[in-house]
Design a protein around this motif. Structure first.
Motif, PDB file in Angstrom:
ATOM      1  N   MET A 279       0.907  -1.274   0.179  1.00  0.00           N
ATOM      2  CA  MET A 279      -0.073   0.062   0.120  1.00  0.00           C
ATOM      3  C   MET A 279       0.676   1.204   0.139  1.00  0.00           C
ATOM      4  N   LYS A 280       2.122   1.306   0.729  1.00  0.00           N
ATOM      5  CA  LYS A 280       3.016   2.435   0.779  1.00  0.00           C
ATOM      6  C   LYS A 280       3.226   2.687  -0.596  1.00  0.00           C
ATOM      7  N   GLY A 281       3.868   1.246  -1.388  1.00  0.00           N
ATOM      8  CA  GLY A 281       4.298   1.973  -2.668  1.00  0.00           C
ATOM      9  C   GLY A 281       3.222   2.476  -3.611  1.00  0.00           C
TER      10      GLY A 281
ATOM     11  N   LEU B 198       9.068   3.286 -16.673  1.00  0.00           N
ATOM     12  CA  LEU B 198       8.477   2.228 -16.001  1.00  0.00           C
ATOM     13  C   LEU B 198       9.736   1.163 -15.382  1.00  0.00           C
ATOM     14  N   GLN B 199      10.683   1.117 -16.368  1.00  0.00           N
ATOM     15  CA  GLN B 199      11.380  -0.022 -16.046  1.00  0.00           C
ATOM     16  C   GLN B 199      12.222   0.006 -14.508  1.00  0.00           C
ATOM     17  N   PRO B 200      12.727   1.035 -14.128  1.00  0.00           N
ATOM     18  CA  PRO B 200      13.386   1.335 -12.931  1.00  0.00           C
ATOM     19  C   PRO B 200      12.346   1.083 -11.697  1.00  0.00           C
ATOM     20  N   LEU B 201      11.123   1.182 -11.680  1.00  0.00           N
ATOM     21  CA  LEU B 201      10.062   1.136 -10.880  1.00  0.00           C
ATOM     22  C   LEU B 201       9.578  -0.226 -10.541  1.00  0.00           C
ATOM     23  N   VAL B 202       9.381  -0.834 -11.754  1.00  0.00           N
ATOM     24  CA  VAL B 202       8.258  -2.229 -11.562  1.00  0.00           C
ATOM     25  C   VAL B 202       9.424  -3.419 -11.321  1.00  0.00           C
ATOM     26  N   VAL B 203      10.646  -2.994 -11.310  1.00  0.00           N
ATOM     27  CA  VAL B 203      11.584  -4.224 -10.689  1.00  0.00           C
ATOM     28  C   VAL B 203      11.950  -4.165  -9.226  1.00  0.00           C
ATOM     29  N   ARG B 204      12.321  -2.985  -8.813  1.00  0.00           N
ATOM     30  CA  ARG B 204      12.748  -2.616  -7.737  1.00  0.00           C
ATOM     31  C   ARG B 204      12.532  -0.925  -7.495  1.00  0.00           C
ATOM     32  N   PRO B 205      11.929  -0.502  -6.516  1.00  0.00           N
ATOM     33  CA  PRO B 205      11.371  -1.398  -5.212  1.00  0.00           C
ATOM     34  C   PRO B 205       9.933  -1.468  -5.145  1.00  0.00           C
ATOM     35  N   LEU B 206       9.085  -1.056  -6.211  1.00  0.00           N
ATOM     36  CA  LEU B 206       7.726  -1.146  -5.926  1.00  0.00           C
ATOM     37  C   LEU B 206       7.079  -2.149  -6.536  1.00  0.00           C
TER      38      LEU B 206
ATOM     39  N   ARG C 197       4.791  -3.946 -10.177  1.00  0.00           N
ATOM     40  CA  ARG C 197       3.893  -3.797 -11.031  1.00  0.00           C
ATOM     41  C   ARG C 197       2.549  -3.274 -10.319  1.00  0.00           C
ATOM     42  N   THR C 198       2.146  -4.357  -9.332  1.00  0.00           N
ATOM     43  CA  THR C 198       0.912  -4.061  -8.703  1.00  0.00           C
ATOM     44  C   THR C 198       0.821  -2.547  -8.003  1.00  0.00           C
ATOM     45  N   ALA C 199       1.942  -2.376  -7.443  1.00  0.00           N
ATOM     46  CA  ALA C 199       1.713  -0.939  -6.731  1.00  0.00           C
ATOM     47  C   ALA C 199       1.786   0.207  -7.772  1.00  0.00           C
ATOM     48  N   LEU C 200       2.286  -0.298  -8.915  1.00  0.00           N
ATOM     49  CA  LEU C 200       2.385   0.928  -9.991  1.00  0.00           C
ATOM     50  C   LEU C 200       0.759   1.169 -10.281  1.00  0.00           C
ATOM     51  N   LEU C 201       0.359   0.087 -10.726  1.00  0.00           N
ATOM     52  CA  LEU C 201      -1.056   0.187 -11.123  1.00  0.00           C
ATOM     53  C   LEU C 201      -1.805   0.725 -10.142  1.00  0.00           C
ATOM     54  N   GLY C 202      -1.996   0.336  -8.746  1.00  0.00           N
ATOM     55  CA  GLY C 202      -2.824   0.622  -7.751  1.00  0.00           C
ATOM     56  C   GLY C 202      -2.552   2.060  -7.627  1.00  0.00           C
TER      57      GLY C 202
ATOM     58  N   PHE D 199      -0.598  -6.652 -17.217  1.00  0.00           N
ATOM     59  CA  PHE D 199       0.603  -5.979 -16.829  1.00  0.00           C
ATOM     60  C   PHE D 199       1.706  -6.921 -16.712  1.00  0.00           C
ATOM     61  N   ALA D 200       1.162  -8.000 -15.889  1.00  0.00           N
ATOM     62  CA  ALA D 200       2.179  -9.157 -15.304  1.00  0.00           C
ATOM     63  C   ALA D 200       3.116  -9.790 -16.604  1.00  0.00           C
TER      64      ALA D 200
END
Length: 285
Positions: A1-3, A100-108, A110-115, A280-281
């Protein structure tokens, strides 16, 4: 949720940097000012002795519900525009720019990004349409002394409708470019309203095929059913000729929502979220 909250805050800051909210604020103030002028003029022109009394029509209720119904349509449209522009390039657009690439691998992830993107878009658009609807309701009441029979339900319906549009647009952003996604969502919005009009025509002409098309569209695009249900709630206490006229409604007609609409809307949003996460996955960035 924090992400997810981190992503939501980032999306809001980016929108403020691009002055999206400033443009929306200026245009909304202009719309409400024009609405106030038009509403005052409309109520001032009512001649109850000549028209309303002759046909047993409550001119005040007819004028107020029609004007507020038009304001609801405009509010939903403006909310749709805002939702689309907040989400149209949320996934594929940012992926093509390498964001997106730096975000969806670490630390956040894909789910956190969509949410986060959905929280930002849904929160902003929901609060926006709720505030504009409330302002239009107050303007209508002060100008003509008419208040809707249910002032809260239509506003909640508009908020849920625009959140649904934002979720659809976010799902589309996974597959489509920003331009194509924007076009697709606006066409879906127009198709929903057109289906509502077809349903009213089918009801007036007793054509079952048109009524069935409208009913299917309302389930496939529940923002249309939420809008029609809100129109119906405005004058739920109207009777006689007045009730018949106001049920025609602007741009889609008033139709009682029914007890399953809200549970279906919640389930619909859940299905959209699940489909977006699965798609997205599987997408290579």
């Amino acid at each position: 949720m924090k992400g997810a909250l981190t992503i939501a805050a980032y999306a809001l800051r980016e929108s403020m940097r691009r002055r999206v909210f400033l443009v929306v604020l200026v245009l909304t103030i202009a719309f409400l000012a024009l609405y106030a002028v038009g509403t005052n003029a409309a109520f001032d022109s009512i001649d109850a002795e000549a028209a309303g009394a002759a046909f047993d029509v409550d001119d005040q209720a007819l004028t107020g519900s029609t004007l507020l119904g038009l304001a609801m349509f405009t509010t939903l449209f403006l909310g749709c525009v805002l939702a689309v522009f907040l989400t149209l390039g949320a996934v594929r657009g940012d992926a093509e720019r390498g964001l997106l690439q730096p975000l969806v691998v670490r630390p956040l992830g894909r789910t956190a990004l969509l949410g986060g993107r959905l929280i930002a878009a849904a929160g902003v658009c929901g609060l926006y349409v709720g505030a504009v609807y409330a302002a239009a309701t107050v303007i209508t009441g002060l100008a003509g002394g008419w208040w809707p029979d249910d002032a809260i339900g239509p506003g909640l319906g508009l908020m849920a409708g625009v959140i649904t549009i934002a979720a659809i647009s976010l799902l589309g952003s996974i597959f489509l470019s920003a331009t194509a996604n924007g076009i697709a969502v606006f066409m879906a919005f127009g198709a929903g309203l057109a289906a509502g009009l077809l349903g009213q025509i089918g009801d007036a002409l007793n054509v079952d095929t048109l009524e069935n098309i409208a009913q299917i569209a309302s389930w496939a695009l529940p923002f249309e059913a939420l809008y029609q249900g809100g129109l119906d709630s405005l004058t739920s206490g109207a009777e006689g000729t007045t009730a018949v006229i106001v049920k025609l409604g602007p741009f889609g007609g008033a139709q009682e929502a029914g007890p399953l609409l809200w549970p279906w809307t919640a389930a619909y949003l859940g299905l959209i979220a699940a489909a977006a996460r699965m798609a997205f996955a599987r997408r290579d960035l």
